[in-house]
Design a protein around this motif. Sequence first.
Motif, PDB file in Angstrom:
ATOM      1  N   ASP A   1      79.235  -2.834  77.255  1.00 45.01           N
ATOM      2  CA  ASP A   1      80.349  -4.367  77.403  1.00 45.01           C
ATOM      3  C   ASP A   1      79.809  -5.238  75.882  1.00 45.01           C
ATOM      4  O   ASP A   1      80.865  -5.629  76.127  1.00 45.01           O
ATOM      5  N   ILE A   2      78.317  -5.304  75.740  1.00 46.90           N
ATOM      6  CA  ILE A   2      79.080  -6.193  74.420  1.00 46.90           C
ATOM      7  C   ILE A   2      78.692  -5.348  73.458  1.00 46.90           C
ATOM      8  O   ILE A   2      76.958  -6.273  72.392  1.00 46.90           O
ATOM      9  N   PRO A   3      78.975  -4.532  72.452  1.00 44.59           N
ATOM     10  CA  PRO A   3      78.432  -3.665  71.257  1.00 44.59           C
ATOM     11  C   PRO A   3      78.164  -5.274  70.005  1.00 44.59           C
ATOM     12  O   PRO A   3      77.865  -4.656  68.983  1.00 44.59           O
ATOM     13  N   GLU A   4      79.063  -5.806  70.344  1.00 46.31           N
ATOM     14  CA  GLU A   4      79.495  -6.491  68.831  1.00 46.31           C
ATOM     15  C   GLU A   4      78.091  -6.901  68.112  1.00 46.31           C
ATOM     16  O   GLU A   4      77.460  -7.898  68.600  1.00 46.31           O
ATOM     17  N   GLY A   5      78.189  -6.984  66.602  1.00 45.35           N
ATOM     18  CA  GLY A   5      76.895  -6.762  65.892  1.00 45.35           C
ATOM     19  C   GLY A   5      75.739  -6.655  66.999  1.00 45.35           C
ATOM     20  O   GLY A   5      74.347  -6.595  65.925  1.00 45.35           O
ATOM     21  N   TYR A   6      76.099  -5.249  67.152  1.00 51.99           N
ATOM     22  CA  TYR A   6      75.012  -4.412  67.278  1.00 51.99           C
ATOM     23  C   TYR A   6      75.376  -2.998  66.624  1.00 51.99           C
ATOM     24  O   TYR A   6      76.498  -2.555  67.007  1.00 51.99           O
ATOM     25  N   SER A   7      73.889  -2.238  66.394  1.00 50.77           N
ATOM     26  CA  SER A   7      74.971  -0.359  66.069  1.00 50.77           C
ATOM     27  C   SER A   7      73.524   0.108  66.623  1.00 50.77           C
ATOM     28  O   SER A   7      72.644  -0.510  66.838  1.00 50.77           O
ATOM     29  N   VAL A   8      73.149   1.443  67.111  1.00 46.19           N
ATOM     30  CA  VAL A   8      72.216   2.167  67.545  1.00 46.19           C
ATOM     31  C   VAL A   8      71.408   3.250  66.998  1.00 46.19           C
ATOM     32  O   VAL A   8      73.327   3.507  65.959  1.00 46.19           O
ATOM     33  N   SER A   9      70.614   4.014  67.196  1.00 49.01           N
ATOM     34  CA  SER A   9      70.296   5.344  66.358  1.00 49.01           C
ATOM     35  C   SER A   9      69.425   5.801  67.383  1.00 49.01           C
ATOM     36  O   SER A   9      68.635   5.196  68.155  1.00 49.01           O
ATOM     37  N   ARG A  10      70.343   7.447  67.714  1.00 44.58           N
ATOM     38  CA  ARG A  10      69.052   8.120  68.206  1.00 44.58           C
ATOM     39  C   ARG A  10      69.075   9.725  67.657  1.00 44.58           C
ATOM     40  O   ARG A  10      69.752  10.429  67.998  1.00 44.58           O
ATOM     41  N   GLU A  11      67.446   9.696  66.856  1.00 47.24           N
ATOM     42  CA  GLU A  11      67.379  11.005  65.646  1.00 47.24           C
ATOM     43  C   GLU A  11      67.034  11.721  66.324  1.00 47.24           C
ATOM     44  O   GLU A  11      67.203  13.109  66.244  1.00 47.24           O
ATOM     45  N   LYS A  12      66.401  11.642  67.556  1.00 44.72           N
ATOM     46  CA  LYS A  12      65.307  12.106  68.284  1.00 44.72           C
ATOM     47  C   LYS A  12      65.515  12.233  70.001  1.00 44.72           C
ATOM     48  O   LYS A  12      65.953  11.115  70.449  1.00 44.72           O
ATOM     49  N   LYS A  13      65.508  12.577  70.841  1.00 46.36           N
ATOM     50  CA  LYS A  13      65.658  13.076  72.258  1.00 46.36           C
ATOM     51  C   LYS A  13      64.637  11.218  72.881  1.00 46.36           C
ATOM     52  O   LYS A  13      65.603  10.912  73.296  1.00 46.36           O
ATOM     53  N   GLU A  14      63.306  11.191  72.645  1.00 50.43           N
ATOM     54  CA  GLU A  14      63.121  10.037  73.197  1.00 50.43           C
ATOM     55  C   GLU A  14      62.529   8.920  72.440  1.00 50.43           C
ATOM     56  O   GLU A  14      62.210   7.575  72.800  1.00 50.43           O
ATOM     57  N   ARG A  15      63.761   8.445  71.281  1.00 50.77           N
ATOM     58  CA  ARG A  15      63.972   7.490  70.707  1.00 50.77           C
ATOM     59  C   ARG A  15      64.877   7.301  70.305  1.00 50.77           C
ATOM     60  O   ARG A  15      66.025   7.550  70.209  1.00 50.77           O
ATOM     61  N   PHE A  16      65.014   5.984  70.932  1.00 45.88           N
ATOM     62  CA  PHE A  16      66.197   4.834  70.735  1.00 45.88           C
ATOM     63  C   PHE A  16      66.535   3.439  70.142  1.00 45.88           C
ATOM     64  O   PHE A  16      65.174   2.524  70.675  1.00 45.88           O
TER      65      PHE A  16
END
Lengths: 116, 116
Positions: B59-74
């Motif tokens: 709902d509020i993604p502005e100003g953020y990004s994410v990364s999930r290269e492995k299943k256990e880590r976000f």
Amino acid sequence: AQSVTQLDSQVPVFEEAPVELRCNYSSSVSVYLFWYVQYPNQGLQLLLKYLSGSTLVKGINGFEAEFNKSQTSFHLRKPSVHISDTAEYFCAVSELTTDSWGKLQFGAGTQVVVTP
Amino acid sequence: DVKVTQSSRYLVKRTGEKVFLECVQDMDHENMFWYRQDPGLGLRLIYFSYDVKMKEKGDIPEGYSVSREKKERFSLILESASTNQTSMYLCASSLSYMTGNNYGYTFGSGTRLTVV
């Protein structure tokens, strides 16, 4: 789209008295319902959930909640609170659709303050 | 005991810094979520991921990004931190909705971020 309304932002209650926290939701599809508790400086912990079956759900620490489909409500109750029940309580809803990915929509929270 | 671990409980960063918030789960859950929690607003979904390298805006993604290269880590990334991103950040994980089950989320303890 779903929405969740917790009708009380703060509920003061005396120790050993009963407490009820109100939660209403809106959704055009079937839902799963949850209550979480957050103690100071901690993450959220699942209290109880309604997935199907009996509309009266019992959870941890003596809490219970009743699902009322016609009223679209899921109120949380405890017959006798302890000082240790002082916390913030969140109601959450998950829509039963394939594109929901099981996401939870949370209410704004109800702060319960138990005093001796 | 299963866990969602957030790497920092408290962080203080300066305006304009790039900030990384890390979350690791040991439950082999498919879904992972980042929420921010602000008084009176409850929990608001920033991003979620339903599989490795997959991400969806909340709902509020502005100003953020994410990364999930492995299943256990976000990981949650604030590209250029601003004072209005001062908040409590909560990570959660859950089983895939596609299993037909929804047992709710398991939450980490949260990271309280202050941007000065």
